[in-house]
Scaffold this motif. Structure first.
Motif, short mmCIF file in Angstrom:
data_model
loop_
_atom_site.label_atom_id
_atom_site.label_comp_id
_atom_site.label_asym_id
_atom_site.label_seq_id
_atom_site.Cartn_x
_atom_site.Cartn_y
_atom_site.Cartn_z
N ARG A 1 19.37 -29.75 48.48
CA ARG A 1 18.60 -30.76 49.21
C ARG A 1 17.11 -30.46 49.16
O ARG A 1 16.28 -31.37 49.15
CB ARG A 1 19.07 -30.82 50.65
N LYS A 2 16.76 -29.18 49.13
CA LYS A 2 15.34 -28.81 49.12
C LYS A 2 14.73 -28.95 47.72
O LYS A 2 13.60 -29.41 47.58
CB LYS A 2 15.16 -27.39 49.63
N TYR A 3 15.49 -28.58 46.68
CA TYR A 3 14.92 -28.52 45.34
C TYR A 3 15.70 -29.29 44.28
O TYR A 3 15.16 -29.60 43.23
CB TYR A 3 14.83 -27.06 44.87
N GLY A 4 16.96 -29.58 44.53
CA GLY A 4 17.83 -30.11 43.49
C GLY A 4 17.59 -31.54 43.10
O GLY A 4 17.80 -31.91 41.95
N ASP A 5 17.14 -32.37 44.02
CA ASP A 5 16.94 -33.78 43.70
C ASP A 5 15.61 -34.25 44.28
O ASP A 5 15.57 -34.94 45.29
CB ASP A 5 18.09 -34.62 44.25
N PRO A 6 14.51 -33.86 43.63
CA PRO A 6 13.20 -34.22 44.17
C PRO A 6 12.94 -35.72 44.18
O PRO A 6 12.08 -36.19 44.88
CB PRO A 6 12.22 -33.50 43.25
N LEU B 1 16.04 -29.70 57.37
CA LEU B 1 17.30 -29.12 56.92
C LEU B 1 18.05 -28.50 58.09
O LEU B 1 19.27 -28.62 58.19
CB LEU B 1 17.05 -28.08 55.83
N ALA B 2 17.33 -27.83 58.99
CA ALA B 2 17.97 -27.23 60.16
C ALA B 2 18.64 -28.31 61.01
O ALA B 2 19.77 -28.13 61.48
CB ALA B 2 16.94 -26.44 60.98
N ASN B 3 17.97 -29.42 61.18
CA ASN B 3 18.57 -30.54 61.93
C ASN B 3 19.77 -31.11 61.20
O ASN B 3 20.81 -31.40 61.81
CB ASN B 3 17.53 -31.63 62.18
#
Length: 82
Positions: free
Chosen positions: A26-31, A47-49
């Motif tokens: 989610r952070k880097y895989g699909d910008p 992401l924490a939420n």
């Protein structure tokens, strides 16, 4: 690039915790998508939420993922800073 990520996903599944893999994706895989649907990456807080955990847990997942992915991408010798 796909093979190390696929292997990392399998490692997370075997550990019974797919969150680190999902955090990285989610952070880097699909910008192209991002948190806002317009390409802006997810923040650690978002992401924490999303994963119902603390910001520190997200940071820990990311650090742990970096270490494991470095080995999968570059091998053990590729992680040596010396």
């Amino acid at each position: 690039m796909d093979k190390p990520l696929k292997t990392y996903k399998q490692l997370c599944e075997q550990d019974g915790n797919e969150r680190p893999y999902n955090v990285i994706m989610r952070k880097y895989g699909d910008p192209g998508k991002g948190a806002d649907g317009r390409g802006k990456p997810y923040t650690n807080e978002q992401l924490a939420n999303l994963f119902d955990c603390s910001n520190e847990t997200i940071k820990r997942d990311i650090r742990s993922s970096y270490s494991k992915l470095a080995i999968l991408f570059f091998g053990v010798n590729g992680t040596d800073n010396g």
